[in-house]
Design an enzyme around this catalytic site. Structure first.
Site, PDB file in Angstrom:
ATOM      1  N   HIS A  37       0.924  -1.120  -0.056  1.00  0.00           N
ATOM      2  CA  HIS A  37       0.252  -0.111  -0.022  1.00  0.00           C
ATOM      3  C   HIS A  37       0.845   1.355  -0.046  1.00  0.00           C
ATOM      4  O   HIS A  37       0.721   2.167  -0.815  1.00  0.00           O
ATOM      5  CB  HIS A  37      -0.782  -0.009   1.032  1.00  0.00           C
ATOM      6  CG  HIS A  37      -1.958   0.959   1.383  1.00  0.00           C
ATOM      7  ND1 HIS A  37      -3.244   0.957   1.257  1.00  0.00           N
ATOM      8  CD2 HIS A  37      -1.629   2.524   1.544  1.00  0.00           C
ATOM      9  CE1 HIS A  37      -3.719   2.090   1.280  1.00  0.00           C
ATOM     10  NE2 HIS A  37      -2.963   2.946   1.328  1.00  0.00           N
ATOM     11  N   GLU A  38       1.944   1.435   0.879  1.00  0.00           N
ATOM     12  CA  GLU A  38       2.656   2.462   0.964  1.00  0.00           C
ATOM     13  C   GLU A  38       3.642   2.623  -0.101  1.00  0.00           C
ATOM     14  O   GLU A  38       3.725   3.912  -0.572  1.00  0.00           O
ATOM     15  CB  GLU A  38       3.467   2.547   2.375  1.00  0.00           C
ATOM     16  CG  GLU A  38       2.613   2.490   3.534  1.00  0.00           C
ATOM     17  CD  GLU A  38       1.298   3.408   3.699  1.00  0.00           C
ATOM     18  OE1 GLU A  38       1.492   4.548   3.006  1.00  0.00           O
ATOM     19  OE2 GLU A  38       0.179   3.162   4.331  1.00  0.00           O
ATOM     20  N   HIS A  82       2.083   4.581  -2.791  1.00  0.00           N
ATOM     21  CA  HIS A  82       2.129   6.145  -2.627  1.00  0.00           C
ATOM     22  C   HIS A  82       3.541   6.534  -3.108  1.00  0.00           C
ATOM     23  O   HIS A  82       3.437   7.811  -3.671  1.00  0.00           O
ATOM     24  CB  HIS A  82       1.803   6.385  -1.163  1.00  0.00           C
ATOM     25  CG  HIS A  82       0.177   6.273  -0.789  1.00  0.00           C
ATOM     26  ND1 HIS A  82      -0.972   6.509  -1.477  1.00  0.00           N
ATOM     27  CD2 HIS A  82      -0.126   5.570   0.501  1.00  0.00           C
ATOM     28  CE1 HIS A  82      -1.844   6.054  -0.778  1.00  0.00           C
ATOM     29  NE2 HIS A  82      -1.542   5.646   0.437  1.00  0.00           N
TER      30      HIS A  82
END
Lengths: 139, 246
Positions: free
Chosen positions: B125-126, B129
């Protein structure tokens, strides 16, 4: 001496004919930029990759995933056609197979790019990506 | 970030934007501490820090989602260094992690990451980003649409909204439920780092959803499980052959 002259003449004529044909061929291909040079073209993916994608697409698990995301059944026929074209090209170097594969993959790329991006893409990575952390810089 | 379990998002660094500080400082208290934000050797959280580091190492070395993201970021000029770009810290609430754009660092909440599978998802997920930060001019702090777009992509592509994860959350649904989950989780992630109303956050997600939900970079598809992620990685490694023959 006469025989030597005739051989040299024939060689020069032969060279002329060969180079003329090569130039004509290049001009013909240049007029058809959609067709890659057959001697260097290969399918965009190995045939095994098309087979794996088709097999995955037809699996029950993929049906479930696709229905969960899109609310409809997946369409797998194009992978089957691409696999057939790939095998056809490998066996017979079919121009029709090459055309079909290129068309199919271009359609996939177009479909992936049809959405408008929310942000502007960078030309280079962020300048501070590799810089040390602020406290490391102070030390 | 929100107080809900398993929700994470991007957050500004300490002192970056005063209007954002009061939200992020509550979630990442160590990020605002003066001096050294890292855990000390004699800290009472040593055990959880060690677990976090070991799980992170295993994720970086074995998880196919993460390996593709790392390759894609390297290709974009943002090679990831474990010690520079990851930090295991204690976080408030039930937040699992975040991406600090001001320091280009991924924060992993060592007190909230439960197991290896959870670590895999948080890192994926990170990294999404971080990948967006690397390839695009994302205005994390003042453009809500940009933040919403990255959260939609992260919820969509990280496995956060897989059928199994939703069932474990007691969110039952099948037909197109994935999209509902992505909208909801993106909204929650925005609310965790922005002091705005739920309505404003939801509207931002709705505005960008069509575009950002269909942006599958760098996977090229929604990786529903490790098999899809491996196929996506194979395609990424094959991209030169692919684009030179179509």
């Amino acid at each position: 001496r006469l025989c030597l002259l005739i051989c040299q003449l024939n060689t020069r004529v032969a060279f002329f004919i060969v180079h003329w044909l090569a130039d004509w061929g290049r001009a013909w291909r240049a007029g058809r930029p959609d067709m890659a040079d057959c001697s260097h073209w290969q399918p965009p993916r190995p045939c095994e990759a098309y087979r794996a994608e088709w097999k995955l697409c037809r699996s029950a698990r993929h049906f479930l995933h696709h229905y969960y995301v899109h609310g409809e059944r997946p369409a797998c026929e194009q992978w089957r056609r691409d696999l057939a074209s790939c095998r056809d090209w490998e066996e017979r170097r079919s121009a029709e197979a090459q055309r079909s594969l290129c068309e199919s993959e271009r359609a996939r790329v177009q479909a992936a790019r049809k959405h408008i991006l929310v942000w502007a893409l960078r030309q280079s990575p962020p300048a501070d990506w590799h810089l040390p952390l602020p406290q490391e810089k102070d030390e | 970030m929100t107080g809900a379990p398993d929700v994470r998002g991007s957050g500004p660094a300490a002192g970056e934007q005063l209007q954002q500080q009061h939200v992020s400082c509550q979630v990442f208290p160590k990020r605002l501490a003066q001096g050294n934000p890292q855990q000390g050797f004699l800290s009472s959280f040593f055990t959880s820090n060690q677990k976090c580091q070991l799980r992170l190492l295993r994720t970086l070395e074995t998880n196919p989602y993460v390996k593709l993201l790392l390759d894609a970021m390297k290709h974009s000029g943002c090679a990831v260094n474990k010690d520079r770009h990851f930090s295991c810290e204690d976080c408030n609430g039930n937040v699992s992690g975040g991406f600090d754009a001001s320091t280009s660092q991924i924060v992993l909440c060592q007190n909230n990451i439960r197991n290896q599978a959870h670590m895999n998802r948080v890192v994926t997920h990170e990294l999404i980003h971080a990948f967006d930060h690397c390839r695009a001019h994302v205005d994390w702090f003042t453009n809500l649409r940009h933040l919403a777009c990255s959260e939609v992509r992260a919820a969509n592509l990280s496995g956060d909204c897989s059928l199994v994860n939703e069932i474990f959350r007691f969110h039952f649904g099948l037909k197109q439920h994935h999209q509902t989950c992505v909208r909801d989780r993106a909204t929650l992630s925005i609310l965790a780092v922005r002091n705005i109303s739920k309505e404003v956050a939801k509207n931002a997600v709705d505005e960008v959803f069509e575009s950002c939900f269909n942006d599958y970079e760098p996977f090229g598809r929604i990786p529903h499980n490790k098999t899809y992620a491996r196929y996506a990685h194979r395609d990424f490694q094959n991209r030169d052959r692919y684009y030179s023959n179509i």
